[in-house]
Design an enzyme around this catalytic site. Structure first.
Site, mmCIF file in Angstrom:
data_model
loop_
_atom_site.group_PDB
_atom_site.id
_atom_site.type_symbol
_atom_site.label_atom_id
_atom_site.label_comp_id
_atom_site.label_asym_id
_atom_site.label_seq_id
_atom_site.Cartn_x
_atom_site.Cartn_y
_atom_site.Cartn_z
ATOM 1 N N HIS A 16 0.844 -1.208 0.000
ATOM 2 C CA HIS A 16 0.000 0.000 0.000
ATOM 3 C C HIS A 16 0.878 1.257 0.000
ATOM 4 O O HIS A 16 0.599 2.222 -0.714
ATOM 5 C CB HIS A 16 -0.893 0.042 1.251
ATOM 6 C CG HIS A 16 -1.929 -1.042 1.315
ATOM 7 N ND1 HIS A 16 -2.077 -1.870 2.406
ATOM 8 C CD2 HIS A 16 -2.879 -1.423 0.432
ATOM 9 C CE1 HIS A 16 -3.080 -2.714 2.195
ATOM 10 N NE2 HIS A 16 -3.575 -2.468 0.998
ATOM 11 N N SER A 127 -2.940 -7.675 3.225
ATOM 12 C CA SER A 127 -3.186 -7.478 4.657
ATOM 13 C C SER A 127 -3.529 -8.808 5.303
ATOM 14 O O SER A 127 -3.104 -9.095 6.425
ATOM 15 C CB SER A 127 -4.335 -6.490 4.868
ATOM 16 O OG SER A 127 -4.018 -5.243 4.307
#
Ligand code: PNS
Length: 166
Positions: A16, A127
């Site tokens: 990210h 994640s």
């Protein structure tokens, strides 16, 4: 030009951060916005996810951390952004992202969705994988920002301690 980079960020990974850093070079302002996704049960609260992003992006002056609940396109409209930025990893991301981009285009034709290919080094990162690794005691150094690594350690130490007490 103003862009919105949305996601669950539960928690943010270095994948990210890579997309954010590159987007910050292309756009004047990037609003990284943490979504409340009713389909997912998050590990971290909205405030915790935002606080970690604040720390992780402290060196990037043209990034603002926000949150939203509801339709992404409404957040984009309210903030006067022109672009939605998304990161693309393997083909598995494509179908869902394609569908969302087309739906957002239908809802607001003036807003463009732009995809950035994830860096090779981060193509396997997510994640979910990071959480699983941390939960099972694996090392997440280099996969997530330092602040996220610290918070994962605290969270899973609490969980483990809690289980032992129970
Ligand atoms: O990190 P994620 O979980 O892949 O992020 C997905 C997210 C939250 C960006 C996406 O699900 C989203 O935009 N949700 C908001 C609802 C919405 O506007 N959906 C698209 C049109 S129906």
């Amino acid at each position: 030009m103003k862009a919105v980079y949305p996601g669950s960020f539960d928690p943010a990974t270095n994948g990210h951060l890579d997309i954010l850093t590159r987007a910050a070079r292309v756009f004047d302002t990037v609003l990284v916005t943490v979504a409340r996704n009713p389909a997912k049960t998050p590990l971290f609260t909205m405030d915790e996810r935002m606080a970690m992003l604040q720390v992780a992006t402290a060196g990037l002056p043209n990034i603002e951390v926000h949150s939203f609940d509801g339709l992404l396109i409404e957040f984009v409209q309210v903030h006067g952004a022109q672009v939605i930025v998304k990161g693309l990893r393997a083909m598995s991301d494509f179908e869902n992202e394609f569908q969302m981009a087309l739906m957002n285009k239908k809802l607001e034709p003036t807003v463009e969705t732009m995809f950035m290919m994830t860096a090779n080094a981060h193509s396997y990162l997510s994640s979910s994988v990071v959480k699983e690794l941390a939960r099972l005691g694996g090392c997440v150094t280099g996969l997530v920002p330092d602040v996220v690594e610290e918070q994962l350690k605290i969270r899973f130490a609490e969980e483990y301690g809690g289980r032992k007490k129970g």
